[in-house]
Motif scaffolding. Sequence first.
Motif, PDB file in Angstrom:
ATOM      1  N   THR A 272      -0.516   1.175 -10.741  1.00 38.87           N
ATOM      2  CA  THR A 272      -0.108  -0.051 -10.048  1.00 38.87           C
ATOM      3  C   THR A 272      -1.313  -0.724  -9.390  1.00 38.87           C
ATOM      4  OG1 THR A 272       2.194   0.609  -9.767  1.00 38.87           O
ATOM      5  CG2 THR A 272       1.310  -0.897  -8.125  1.00 38.87           C
TER       6      THR A 272
ATOM      7  N   THR B 161       1.795   2.207   5.021  1.00 42.04           N
ATOM      8  CA  THR B 161       3.023   2.459   5.768  1.00 42.04           C
ATOM      9  C   THR B 161       2.854   3.787   6.507  1.00 42.04           C
ATOM     10  OG1 THR B 161       4.198   1.244   4.046  1.00 42.04           O
ATOM     11  CG2 THR B 161       5.552   2.502   5.568  1.00 42.04           C
TER      12      THR B 161
ATOM     13  N   VAL C 264       5.198   4.837 -14.042  1.00 42.02           N
ATOM     14  CA  VAL C 264       4.575   5.902 -14.816  1.00 42.02           C
ATOM     15  C   VAL C 264       5.383   7.175 -14.597  1.00 42.02           C
ATOM     16  CG1 VAL C 264       2.478   7.243 -15.183  1.00 42.02           C
ATOM     17  CG2 VAL C 264       2.323   4.834 -14.514  1.00 42.02           C
TER      18      VAL C 264
ATOM     19  N   ASP D  85       9.670  -0.704  -8.629  1.00 40.30           N
ATOM     20  CA  ASP D  85      10.651  -0.178  -7.673  1.00 40.30           C
ATOM     21  C   ASP D  85      10.618  -0.932  -6.339  1.00 40.30           C
ATOM     22  OD1 ASP D  85       8.132   0.852  -7.079  1.00 40.30           O
ATOM     23  OD2 ASP D  85       8.886   2.789  -6.396  1.00 40.30           O
TER      24      ASP D  85
ATOM     25  N   THR E 252       2.592   4.896   1.222  1.00 46.17           N
ATOM     26  CA  THR E 252       3.139   5.634   2.357  1.00 46.17           C
ATOM     27  C   THR E 252       2.428   6.982   2.294  1.00 46.17           C
ATOM     28  OG1 THR E 252       5.242   4.496   2.027  1.00 46.17           O
ATOM     29  CG2 THR E 252       5.261   6.436   3.455  1.00 46.17           C
TER      30      THR E 252
ATOM     31  N   LYS F 123       6.760  11.047  -5.279  1.00 46.64           N
ATOM     32  CA  LYS F 123       6.467  12.040  -4.254  1.00 46.64           C
ATOM     33  C   LYS F 123       7.717  12.830  -3.917  1.00 46.64           C
ATOM     34  CE  LYS F 123       4.389   8.691  -1.934  1.00 46.64           C
ATOM     35  NZ  LYS F 123       3.454   7.838  -1.198  1.00 46.64           N
TER      36      LYS F 123
ATOM     37  N   MET G 153       7.304   9.388 -11.948  1.00 47.25           N
ATOM     38  CA  MET G 153       6.474  10.223 -11.083  1.00 47.25           C
ATOM     39  C   MET G 153       6.750   9.797  -9.647  1.00 47.25           C
ATOM     40  SD  MET G 153       2.415  10.782 -11.774  1.00 47.25           S
ATOM     41  CE  MET G 153       2.298  11.227 -13.505  1.00 47.25           C
TER      42      MET G 153
ATOM     43  N   GLY H 180       0.814  -1.214   0.000  1.00 55.96           N
ATOM     44  CA  GLY H 180       0.000   0.000   0.000  1.00 55.96           C
ATOM     45  C   GLY H 180       0.847   1.262   0.000  1.00 55.96           C
TER      46      GLY H 180
HETATM   47  N1  5CA Z   1       4.379   1.839   1.410  1.00 55.03           N
HETATM   48  C1  5CA Z   1       5.317   1.332   0.446  1.00 55.03           C
HETATM   49  C2  5CA Z   1       5.000  -0.099   0.064  1.00 55.03           C
HETATM   50  S1  5CA Z   1       4.883  -1.148   1.441  1.00 55.03           S
HETATM   51  C3  5CA Z   1       5.362   2.190  -0.807  1.00 55.03           C
HETATM   52  O1  5CA Z   1       6.140   1.895  -1.684  1.00 55.03           O
HETATM   53  N2  5CA Z   1       4.530   3.236  -0.842  1.00 55.03           N
HETATM   54  S2  5CA Z   1       4.462   4.285  -2.066  1.00 55.03           S
HETATM   55  O2  5CA Z   1       3.407   5.212  -1.696  1.00 55.03           O
HETATM   56  O3  5CA Z   1       5.745   4.832  -2.321  1.00 55.03           O
HETATM   57  O4  5CA Z   1       4.039   3.486  -3.334  1.00 55.03           O
HETATM   58  C4  5CA Z   1       2.825   2.778  -3.381  1.00 55.03           C
HETATM   59  C5  5CA Z   1       2.803   1.871  -4.611  1.00 55.03           C
HETATM   60  O5  5CA Z   1       2.831   2.675  -5.801  1.00 55.03           O
HETATM   61  C6  5CA Z   1       4.007   0.944  -4.698  1.00 55.03           C
HETATM   62  O6  5CA Z   1       3.601  -0.301  -5.223  1.00 55.03           O
HETATM   63  C7  5CA Z   1       4.916   1.630  -5.698  1.00 55.03           C
HETATM   64  O7  5CA Z   1       5.752   0.705  -6.397  1.00 55.03           O
HETATM   65  C8  5CA Z   1       3.896   2.255  -6.638  1.00 55.03           C
HETATM   66  N3  5CA Z   1       4.424   3.428  -7.347  1.00 55.03           N
HETATM   67  C9  5CA Z   1       5.065   4.508  -6.812  1.00 55.03           C
HETATM   68  N4  5CA Z   1       5.424   5.378  -7.794  1.00 55.03           N
HETATM   69  C10 5CA Z   1       5.016   4.834  -8.969  1.00 55.03           C
HETATM   70  C11 5CA Z   1       5.102   5.238 -10.340  1.00 55.03           C
HETATM   71  N5  5CA Z   1       5.650   6.387 -10.714  1.00 55.03           N
HETATM   72  N6  5CA Z   1       4.569   4.419 -11.280  1.00 55.03           N
HETATM   73  C12 5CA Z   1       3.972   3.241 -10.930  1.00 55.03           C
HETATM   74  N7  5CA Z   1       3.863   2.811  -9.655  1.00 55.03           N
HETATM   75  C13 5CA Z   1       4.382   3.588  -8.684  1.00 55.03           C
END
Ligand code: 5CA
Length: 409
Positions: free
Chosen positions: A58, A83, A280, A248, A46, A289, A287, A44
Motif C-alpha cells: 500500500t 494511530t 495482499v 479496507d 496502527t 495483524k 494478511m 499510516g
Molecule cells: N492506522 C490506520 C489508518 S489511519 C490503519 O489502518 N492502520 S493499519 O496498520 O491497519 O494499516 C495501515 C495501512 O496498510 C492501511 O492503508 C491499510 O489499508 C493497509 N493494509 C493493511 N493490511 C493490508 C493488506 N493485507 N494488504 C494491503 N494493504 C494493507
Amino acid sequence: MYAWPASEVPALPGSGRDLRIHDTSTDGRVTLEPGPVARIYVCGITPYDATHMGHAATYNAFDLVQRVWLDTKRQVQYVQNVTDVDDPLLERARRDGEDWVGLAERETALFREDMTALRMLPPQHYIGAVEAIPGIVPLVERLRDAGAAYELEGDVYFSVAADPRFGEVSRLDARAMRLLSAERGGDPDRPGKKNPLDPILWLAARPGEPSWDGGTLGRGRPGWHIECVAIALDHLGMGFDVQGGGSDLAFPHHEMGASHAQVLTGEHPFARAYVHAGMVGLNGEKMSKSKGNLVFVSTLRHEGVDPAAIRLALLAHHYRSDWEWTDAVLQEAVERLGRWRAAVSRPDGPPSDAVVDEIREALADDLDAPAALLAVDRWAALQESVGGTDEGAPGVVSRAVDALLGVAL
Ligand code: 5CA
Ligand code: ZN
C-alpha cells in the motif's frame, strides 16, 4: 513526530505526464491536475506489530503517486498519521503485559527503518494521534455544537445523517455498510445510537485506559476517523488531491472522514480522489495483524534479502489487484534485480529514451508498475543479447528506475 530520511530522487531528462488514477468515489479514472504543490494524505499504521507485505504494498502505491508528481516538476506535500492510540493497540499491549506507549514507539521505529530500506519517500508531516489530540477536541466540540454529534453515556458520536453526501465515497448499500462497520472498528449494535453506522468521535475515559483532557467533552480519547480528518485539515486543508490507503479503508474510514470534514467546513470534496490499494494475502487470507498470517519486511531484511528485491516484488503487482505473497514472488524479484543490475553495469547500451518514456507512460496510466517493469525487462534483455552503443544509456535507465520506481540499482 519525526519521519525517516529521504532517499534522493534523481532528476530525469524531460518531464512526466499527469497521473490518471482510479477514484473509488466515482469508480472511474480521474486525471489529476494538482497545482504546483500536489497534496496527499496517506493513512499510516496502527503500530502494534511490524510492517508486513500488505502495508508495504500500500505504501509503495502512494510512493509511486509522489514519484509521478515529482517527475512533472511539482512539489509534493505529503502527510501521514500514526494511530498511536486506539483499541487494537491497547488490546495488544494488554495481552502482552506491555506498556502501550513503548509498544507504539518500538513498532513505529521499526516502520521507519522498513520505509527507509524500501526507499519510500517520507511525509513532510508525520503526526501521531496522541499529538493531534489538542486539534481534535475543538473539531468534535464544533460538530456537537452544530448538532452533527450527540452524546451517549459520555461518549460522543457523529451523526451520519448530518452529511447529505454520506455514502458517496464507498457507494455501498446500507447492508454492506453495516457489515463492514461491525468488522472494522464500528459498533453498529450499541443500543441508543441514532443510526447504527454513526461512528465514535470521542470516547469517554475508561478505567485502566489512557485518557486526555477533552475540554467540554470531558476526559477521553479520540475516535479513529476524526484523527485523520484533524491531521489532514491542519496540514493540507480541504480539496487535497489524494486520500490514500488500502481498500479496507474505503468504508468506514474514508467515508466517515469525508463526512466529518464536509460537515465541519461546509465544503466539498475532502479529497479530489480516494485511491485504494488491493489487499495482499498469504495462504488464501488477507494478511492482517489480527489474523497473524504475516510476512514482515524486517524479517526478510534480517534474513539478508535485498530491500530493492522486496520493492520489485511489490511493483510486480498492480496496486489495485488483490494478490498473494509467495516465496516464488520474491525469487522472481531477486532474479529480475540481478538481470537489471547486470544490464546497467556497462558504460553503454541500447538507447534509453524509449524505456524512460514507457516507464512514464505506464505509471501515469493508473500506476501500472507491472508494465513499467516489463519495459525495463525488454531494455535489459536487449542489452544482454545485442548490447548497444549509446554512451551513458545504462546510467539514464538506472536513474529512471530509481526516480520513478524507487529501486536503486
Ligand atoms: N492506522 C490506520 C489508518 S489511519 C490503519 O489502518 N492502520 S493499519 O496498520 O491497519 O494499516 C495501515 C495501512 O496498510 C492501511 O492503508 C491499510 O489499508 C493497509 N493494509 C493493511 N493490511 C493490508 C493488506 N493485507 N494488504 C494491503 N494493504 C494493507
Ligand atoms: Zn486514517
